[in-house]
Scaffold this motif. Structure first.
Motif, PDB file in Angstrom:
ATOM      1  N   HIS A 163      29.453  40.120  36.419  1.00 43.07           N
ATOM      2  CA  HIS A 163      28.541  41.247  36.957  1.00 43.07           C
ATOM      3  C   HIS A 163      28.249  42.250  35.902  1.00 43.07           C
ATOM      4  O   HIS A 163      28.965  42.262  34.854  1.00 43.07           O
ATOM      5  CB  HIS A 163      29.346  42.031  37.953  1.00 43.07           C
ATOM      6  CG  HIS A 163      29.624  41.387  39.274  1.00 43.07           C
ATOM      7  ND1 HIS A 163      28.756  41.266  40.274  1.00 43.07           N
ATOM      8  CD2 HIS A 163      30.859  40.799  39.714  1.00 43.07           C
ATOM      9  CE1 HIS A 163      29.214  40.416  41.156  1.00 43.07           C
ATOM     10  NE2 HIS A 163      30.315  40.180  40.911  1.00 43.07           N
ATOM     11  N   HIS A 283      31.986  47.508  37.791  1.00 40.53           N
ATOM     12  CA  HIS A 283      33.049  47.798  36.858  1.00 40.53           C
ATOM     13  C   HIS A 283      33.378  49.230  36.905  1.00 40.53           C
ATOM     14  O   HIS A 283      34.342  49.508  36.119  1.00 40.53           O
ATOM     15  CB  HIS A 283      32.799  47.223  35.353  1.00 40.53           C
ATOM     16  CG  HIS A 283      32.962  45.794  35.083  1.00 40.53           C
ATOM     17  ND1 HIS A 283      33.696  44.773  35.450  1.00 40.53           N
ATOM     18  CD2 HIS A 283      31.556  44.760  34.706  1.00 40.53           C
ATOM     19  CE1 HIS A 283      33.412  43.673  35.113  1.00 40.53           C
ATOM     20  NE2 HIS A 283      32.051  43.601  34.855  1.00 40.53           N
ATOM     21  N   ARG A 284      32.372  50.241  37.718  1.00 41.44           N
ATOM     22  CA  ARG A 284      32.660  51.417  37.616  1.00 41.44           C
ATOM     23  C   ARG A 284      33.106  51.823  39.124  1.00 41.44           C
ATOM     24  O   ARG A 284      33.702  52.948  39.324  1.00 41.44           O
ATOM     25  CB  ARG A 284      31.422  52.165  37.209  1.00 41.44           C
ATOM     26  CG  ARG A 284      31.039  52.149  35.753  1.00 41.44           C
ATOM     27  CD  ARG A 284      30.043  53.345  35.409  1.00 41.44           C
ATOM     28  NE  ARG A 284      30.722  54.544  35.738  1.00 41.44           N
ATOM     29  CZ  ARG A 284      30.027  55.624  35.768  1.00 41.44           C
ATOM     30  NH1 ARG A 284      28.828  55.569  35.579  1.00 41.44           N
ATOM     31  NH2 ARG A 284      30.700  56.927  36.022  1.00 41.44           N
ATOM     32  N   ARG A 290      34.648  48.841  46.200  1.00 44.94           N
ATOM     33  CA  ARG A 290      34.291  47.422  46.017  1.00 44.94           C
ATOM     34  C   ARG A 290      34.495  46.909  47.292  1.00 44.94           C
ATOM     35  O   ARG A 290      33.867  45.959  47.681  1.00 44.94           O
ATOM     36  CB  ARG A 290      34.834  46.767  44.923  1.00 44.94           C
ATOM     37  CG  ARG A 290      34.184  47.116  43.584  1.00 44.94           C
ATOM     38  CD  ARG A 290      34.294  46.017  42.368  1.00 44.94           C
ATOM     39  NE  ARG A 290      36.092  46.005  42.243  1.00 44.94           N
ATOM     40  CZ  ARG A 290      36.761  46.735  41.289  1.00 44.94           C
ATOM     41  NH1 ARG A 290      35.786  47.555  40.483  1.00 44.94           N
ATOM     42  NH2 ARG A 290      38.002  46.344  41.139  1.00 44.94           N
TER      43      ARG A 290
END
Length: 855
Positions: A163, A283-284, A290
């Motif tokens: 991603h 990733h944040r 998520r």
């Protein structure tokens, strides 16, 4: 529908003269003879497939061809297909599919020419199989276009695990060009739209779940921010996306909000916003954020996927599915397929969307023309999917999905059906809404120019750079490609293109120069009247200098409204005919077919057959509901019902550069009232004794001189009123239009001859003279048999140019004094130059095999 003996004999003669045309825009050589198929008279596409495909009498559009069974034939949890060169399905020569829950199988390999055999069987979830179906067969020939894609196993093996993954095909260019992007001519527009997203208040996020418009605002704003983050890396835009993520995950949409019955775009709009945030900020985001977004995407898939499998393989064209919802479902699965809690459930879904694209895209799968059959205007709503899907699939599989024949033809089709600085030449809902090509259309032309090298797409986009740069949907692709257009040399363009699969033909006197171009578009389509198309078989539109001369009337106010039904979609709103005041049904079974098309430098010609279009009322449940909600019944008084029509052939010529000729052959099994229709933005000056119906458009500075001749005397009437007006009271938004009807009463058969020329208002048009069946206009001589007791015929010559057209049953006399002996009676013969070389071209009816045959 009954057919008179004389009509049947004439149709039989034509069928016996069928020639096979290799699929191409080159119509200049005589097609090879083919054995007749007397059952092949019902050529339309089923709205929902009723028979397995392909069979012996089905048309094969691509090699390899998908195998499809009707949804009703799926009686188990899974379906398995067997495809073989041998009728006994010898194991060494048989392809056996992996059992799957859908109703299609893509061989994913080129099929050798010859006869192929196939069958299917149903299986239970535990693998217990039923007996095999009956065996079907089809033939593969060398002239079928080839387009093969990797199998699903290869697709799944090559799926990325990183991603962000939405724009993987652009990443390399993005990384190399990021430093120079601020100097790009679209950089300011990119950041300006992102600033719109920054200013939008999403604090009451549930307000953006309420309807199509608010959910559209949400997904558009996220798209603006996502593009800016992806291209610039600006942390401000990323933080705004995080803010939206927190709001959505804190207040996720309920099922009632997500699956609102008013529009299935609400759920996919919300999903698109989540997909872009989830992927870019993967990733944040926190683990809970998520998970919340993953669960929302999974809800979308669990809701739509079970209803789609089996249905979408067999639906002729589910507009919303192909426009957006298929792409969104694909993306949901693309995001989730490698996440441990979901992969076993989601990976088969992702495989389905890959296979359905291969089997049925683009534009339904039965179309290699590059034209959008479902309205030239609604093409715009499909551009993002038409761009994104081949790009991501090409990247994943290392196979160029733009090699599909539709994409290879689309660049020129964009220009032919909607020239520069012009209204559209196309058909369908919204076709006359805009006065010039839209920015997203030009953006797609730009995309094709850069990725396929199509010279007409290159020229088209290059003339409109300032407009296409306002498009935001394809902006990342443009900004990361340093392609420079070269439009100094004008590309070659034919005077006509005949789109055989779509059922449209477009003629231009000077395509690349709208300021002097005369355009004629013609539709007679095997798609009939469905979705956003019209009940307008054998209808034509005429433009001059990009402005309407004679075009379909009415306004696209609201789909299914009384005006839309009665004065926009209905046959009375188009330049075709009514029979006893009745038009064509709102149904795929009310179809037409363009059977001939010839292109020369001085004469272009096509022939449409709409004999099957006036077939009775529509029983399609969607339109039954629309009629009920509009308070309109399908009665003869409203222009709906059965008619005794048995023959409606319309021959269309453009005599370049400024004359149009139309010759109609009409027959019915009993005496009827014929209404020949013509629509104009300006009033007709009618001289009934002289058979003229002239118009003057003072605002645009041009006029028409128009004659209508008939084998039986007619009466003329015109009005500027609609059967149902577009608004409750007159408004400048919907100016009046003029509607003319030439009416012939109590007639079993009739022939009309329409001759028109368009000229600039300060010029004097060429006069016309008539002597019986002989008509003269300028340098052109037209002989047309108007007596219905005689065989139909048309002979057109221009002695100065040395060109000739002939339609009839006898030998044709060529301008050089020689005699041309027909291969078949009633063929069409054109003697003209093509690209400067004189050719003699003969053509009989092109009757393609169909996709729904029982045989």
């Amino acid at each position: 529908m009954s057919v008179s003996t004389s009509t049947f004999n004439h149709i039989l003669a034509l069928v016996l003269s069928v020639f096979t045309l290799f699929y191409s825009c080159d119509n200049h050589s005589l097609p090879a003879a083919e054995a007749p198929d007397c059952n092949n008279t019902d050529l339309h596409h089923d709205y929902t497939r009723q028979q397995p495909y392909p069979k012996e009498n089905n048309e094969i559009y691509l090699n390899p061809v998908p195998l499809i069974i009707p949804e009703s034939a799926k009686t188990g949890e899974l379906v398995q297909f067997a495809l073989s060169r041998h009728a006994d399905f010898d194991e060494t020569a048989t392809l056996l599919s992996t059992p799957a829950p859908w109703c299609m199988y893509n061989p994913h390999r080129i099929l050798e020419s010859g006869t192929w055999y196939w069958r299917f069987r149903n299986l239970s979830a535990d693998g217990t199989s039923d007996s095999w179906s009956e065996t079907y067969s089809f033939k593969i020939t060398d002239n079928i276009p080839q387009f093969v894609t990797p199998d699903a196993g290869t697709f799944k093996e090559k799926l990325p695990s990183v991603h962000p993954r939405l724009y993987l095909y652009l990443d390399q260019n993005r990384d190399a060009m990021r430093a120079s992007l601020p100097s790009h001519p679209e950089y300011k527009a990119l950041t300006s739209r992102a600033e719109q997203g920054m200013r939008q208040d999403f604090s009451h996020i549930a307000n953006y779940y309420s309807d199509k418009e608010t959910s559209g605002t949400l997904q558009n704003c996220v798209n603006y921010l996502h593009q800016a983050v992806y291209l610039t890396g600006d942390a401000r835009y990323e933080e705004k996306m995080r803010e939206i993520a927190r709001l959505i995950t804190a207040t996720p949409p309920t099922d009632k909000e997500l699956f609102n019955a008013s529009s299935n775009f609400i759920s996919t709009n919300i999903a698109l916003a989540c997909i872009r945030i989830y992927d870019q900020l993967f990733h944040r985001l926190t683990a809970s954020e998520r998970q919340s977004m993953e669960e929302l995407m999974l809800r979308i898939l669990r809701h739509y996927y079970p209803a789609q499998i089996g249905s979408e393989e067999n639906h002729i064209f589910d507009s919303h599915f192909w426009q957006q919802n298929m792409r969104v479902c694909f993306l949901c699965a693309y995001m989730l397929y490698d996440k441990a809690p979901y992969c076993d459930e989601v990976l088969p879904m992702l495989e389905y969307y890959y296979e359905i694209w291969t089997a049925r895209a683009p534009d339904g799968g039965y179309n290699r023309d590059g034209v959008w059959h479902n309205s030239v205007s609604y093409f715009d709503t499909n551009v993002e999917t038409l761009y994104y899907m081949p790009m991501i699939l090409s990247y994943i599989t290392d196979c160029d999905f733009l090699q599909h024949p539709w994409y290879q033809s689309a660049g020129s089709a964009l220009l032919y059906t909607w020239p520069n600085n012009s209204k559209s030449c196309g058909f369908g809902d919204g076709n006359m809404n805009a006065d010039e090509p839209t920015r997203v259309r030009l953006a797609f032309a730009d995309f094709l120019a850069r990725h396929t090298g199509d010279p007409l797409a290159t020229w088209y986009a290059g003339q409109n750079l300032s407009v296409l740069r306002n498009d935001f949907l394809l902006r990342p692709d443009r900004m990361l490609d340093n392609y420079t257009y070269s439009t100094e040399e004008e590309p070659y363009s034919d005077k006509m293109i005949w789109y055989k699969d779509t059922g449209e033909a477009v003629m231009h006197s000077d395509l690349l120069h709208t300021d002097r171009n005369l355009s004629l578009s013609f539709r007679s389509s095997r798609y009939g009247c469905s979705a956003h198309t019209f009940a307008n078989q054998n209808a034509f539109n005429v433009l001059y200098k990009g402005k309407s001369v004679f075009c379909n009337s009415g306004y696209y106010t609201k789909y299914g409204s009384p005006h839309h039904i009665m004065s926009y979609r209905h046959t009375r709103a188009h330049n075709t005919i009514l029979v006893n005041g009745i038009g064509q049904a709102f149904d795929t079974e009310a179809w037409g077919n363009i059977t001939r098309g010839l292109t020369g430098d001085h004469i272009t010609y096509c022939l449409g057959n709409a004999s099957q279009a006036y077939r009775d009322t529509s029983d399609f449940k969607g339109w039954v509901k629309n009629f009920q909600e509009a308070g309109i019944s399908q009665t003869p008084e409203n222009g709906f019902g059965a008619t005794p029509l048995t023959k409606y052939l319309r021959h269309v010529w453009m005599l370049h550069p400024s004359i149009i000729v139309i010759y109609d052959e009409l027959e019915a099994s009993e005496a009827v009232r014929w209404n020949w229709l013509l629509h104009s933005p300006t009033a007709f000056k009618v001289e009934e004794h002289e058979q003229t119906l002239n118009t003057v458009n003072t605002e645009e500075g041009f006029a028409t001189q128009t004659w209508l001749f008939s084998s039986t005397p007619y009466t003329l009437a015109q009005t500027d009123l609609f059967r149902v007006p577009p608004a409750d009271s007159p408004t400048p938004e919907y100016p009046n239009q003029w509607h003319l009807s030439a009416t012939v009463e109590n007639s079993h058969a009739n022939r009309f001859l329409f001759i028109m020329q368009v000229y600039d208002g300060h010029l004097i048009p060429a006069p016309i003279t008539r002597d019986g069946n002989e008509f003269c206009i300028g340098e052109w001589r037209i002989s047309a048999e108007m007596n219905c007791d005689q065989s139909p015929s048309v002979h057109i010559t221009n002695q100065k140019q040395g060109v000739m057209f002939d339609y009839g049953k006898g030998d044709a006399q060529l301008p050089d004094g020689s005699t041309f002996r027909r291969s078949q009676p009633f063929s069409s013969v054109l003697y003209d130059s093509y690209k400067g070389t004189i050719e003699t071209m003969e053509q009989s009816d092109y009757l393609p095999k169909h996709t729904r045959s029982n045989y």
